[in-house]
Design an enzyme around this catalytic site. Structure first.
Site, PDB file in Angstrom:
ATOM      1  N   LYS A 282     -16.797  -7.398   5.771  1.00 25.53           N
ATOM      2  CA  LYS A 282     -15.429  -7.818   6.069  1.00 25.53           C
ATOM      3  C   LYS A 282     -15.134  -7.537   7.531  1.00 25.53           C
ATOM      4  CE  LYS A 282     -12.522  -7.451   1.934  1.00 25.53           C
ATOM      5  NZ  LYS A 282     -11.368  -6.732   1.386  1.00 25.53           N
TER       6      LYS A 282
ATOM      7  N   SER B  14      -2.631  -7.759   3.019  1.00 29.13           N
ATOM      8  CA  SER B  14      -2.873  -7.615   4.462  1.00 29.13           C
ATOM      9  C   SER B  14      -3.220  -8.970   5.065  1.00 29.13           C
ATOM     10  CB  SER B  14      -4.026  -6.648   4.721  1.00 29.13           C
ATOM     11  OG  SER B  14      -3.721  -5.379   4.221  1.00 29.13           O
TER      12      SER B  14
ATOM     13  N   HIS C   8       0.845  -1.209   0.000  1.00 28.38           N
ATOM     14  CA  HIS C   8       0.000   0.000   0.000  1.00 28.38           C
ATOM     15  C   HIS C   8       0.879   1.257   0.000  1.00 28.38           C
ATOM     16  CE1 HIS C   8      -2.966  -2.707   2.352  1.00 28.38           C
ATOM     17  NE2 HIS C   8      -3.533  -2.482   1.192  1.00 28.38           N
TER      18      HIS C   8
HETATM   19  P1  ADP Z   1      -9.744  -3.841  -0.416  1.00 27.01           P
HETATM   20  O1  ADP Z   1     -10.433  -4.657   0.632  1.00 27.01           O
HETATM   21  O2  ADP Z   1     -10.525  -2.629  -0.829  1.00 27.01           O
HETATM   22  O3  ADP Z   1      -9.213  -4.616  -1.609  1.00 27.01           O
HETATM   23  P2  ADP Z   1      -7.024  -3.605   0.511  1.00 27.01           P
HETATM   24  O4  ADP Z   1      -6.545  -2.860   1.697  1.00 27.01           O
HETATM   25  O5  ADP Z   1      -6.824  -5.080   0.503  1.00 27.01           O
HETATM   26  O6  ADP Z   1      -8.526  -3.208   0.381  1.00 27.01           O
HETATM   27  O7  ADP Z   1      -6.379  -2.991  -0.791  1.00 27.01           O
HETATM   28  C1  ADP Z   1      -6.607  -1.660  -1.183  1.00 27.01           C
HETATM   29  C2  ADP Z   1      -6.055  -1.460  -2.567  1.00 27.01           C
HETATM   30  O8  ADP Z   1      -4.647  -1.600  -2.540  1.00 27.01           O
HETATM   31  C3  ADP Z   1      -6.576  -2.481  -3.593  1.00 27.01           C
HETATM   32  O9  ADP Z   1      -6.728  -1.833  -4.838  1.00 27.01           O
HETATM   33  C4  ADP Z   1      -5.465  -3.505  -3.652  1.00 27.01           C
HETATM   34  O10 ADP Z   1      -5.422  -4.167  -4.896  1.00 27.01           O
HETATM   35  C5  ADP Z   1      -4.238  -2.603  -3.448  1.00 27.01           C
HETATM   36  N1  ADP Z   1      -3.121  -3.351  -2.895  1.00 27.01           N
HETATM   37  C6  ADP Z   1      -3.092  -4.124  -1.794  1.00 27.01           C
HETATM   38  N2  ADP Z   1      -1.879  -4.682  -1.622  1.00 27.01           N
HETATM   39  C7  ADP Z   1      -1.105  -4.238  -2.660  1.00 27.01           C
HETATM   40  C8  ADP Z   1       0.238  -4.490  -3.089  1.00 27.01           C
HETATM   41  N3  ADP Z   1       1.025  -5.325  -2.423  1.00 27.01           N
HETATM   42  N4  ADP Z   1       0.683  -3.863  -4.209  1.00 27.01           N
HETATM   43  C9  ADP Z   1      -0.158  -3.038  -4.892  1.00 27.01           C
HETATM   44  N5  ADP Z   1      -1.432  -2.800  -4.566  1.00 27.01           N
HETATM   45  C10 ADP Z   1      -1.916  -3.377  -3.468  1.00 27.01           C
END
Ligand code: ADP
Length: 158
Positions: free
Chosen positions: A41, A128, A17
């Site tokens: 979630k 995460s 992130h």
């Molecule tokens: P959500 O539940 O909305 O997917 P996340 O916190 O899992 O929330 O992810 C938020 C955004 O960040 C999403 O678009 C996800 O694809 C992106 N994301 C999460 N981890 C990574 C990573 N390692 N590299 C690039 N983008 C990421």
């Protein structure tokens, strides 16, 4: 002012992130990081805890602001005066979900654009949920999350 909103659960924020945040902050005059409330979630961290961790991590990026989003992303973006939603893309499996979300959001409000930033190859495997799983079994997570997040995870699984 060109404003963007990076939406997500951030439960908790990882280096994946952070990489997107740092890159997106260079594209927009102001970047909101919206911690999205999702009733479906069940999170490990409360929304407040996620915000605190994010604020600490982003404290040196001047044009970034952490906010809680408890409504539709497009509605929230409009209220903030932002015309772009930022999302990150890792592996192919992200694509289907993200396409669905972006298309739905476009139907809801054609004035809001969704842009995708490709993951840094170092973090393409990082999520995460994977970090939480490793932390639960007391594995080494220092390569995946900053120190404050590592500490908070250790505390949760003490
Ligand atoms: P959500 O539940 O909305 O997917 P996340 O916190 O899992 O929330 O992810 C938020 C955004 O960040 C999403 O678009 C996800 O694809 C992106 N994301 C999460 N981890 C990574 C990573 N390692 N590299 C690039 N983008 C990421």
């Amino acid at each position: 002012m060109n404003k963007g909103v990076y939406t997500g659960s951030f439960d908790p924020v990882t280096y994946g992130h952070i990489d997107i945040i740092e890159r997106a902050a260079k594209i927009f005059d102001h970047l909101y990081i919206a911690v999205v409330y999702n009733a479906n979630k069940k999170g490990l961290f409360t929304l407040e805890e996620r915000c605190e961790l994010l604020k600490e991590v982003c404290k040196n990026i001047k044009n970034v602001e952490v906010v809680v989003c408890d409504k539709l992303s497009v509605q929230f973006a409009t209220e903030l005066g932002a015309s772009t939603i930022v999302r990150g893309l890792r592996v192919l499996t992200d694509f289907e979900y993200e396409l669905q979300m972006a298309t739905t959001n476009k139907e809801l409000n054609p004035n809001i654009e969704t842009i995708f930033m490709m993951t840094n190859s170092h973090y393409s495997f990082l999520s995460s949920s994977a970090v939480k799983e490793v932390a639960e079994f007391h594995g080494d997570i220092h390569k995946f999350v900053p120190e404050n997040v590592e500490k908070a995870l250790r505390k949760k699984f003490e």
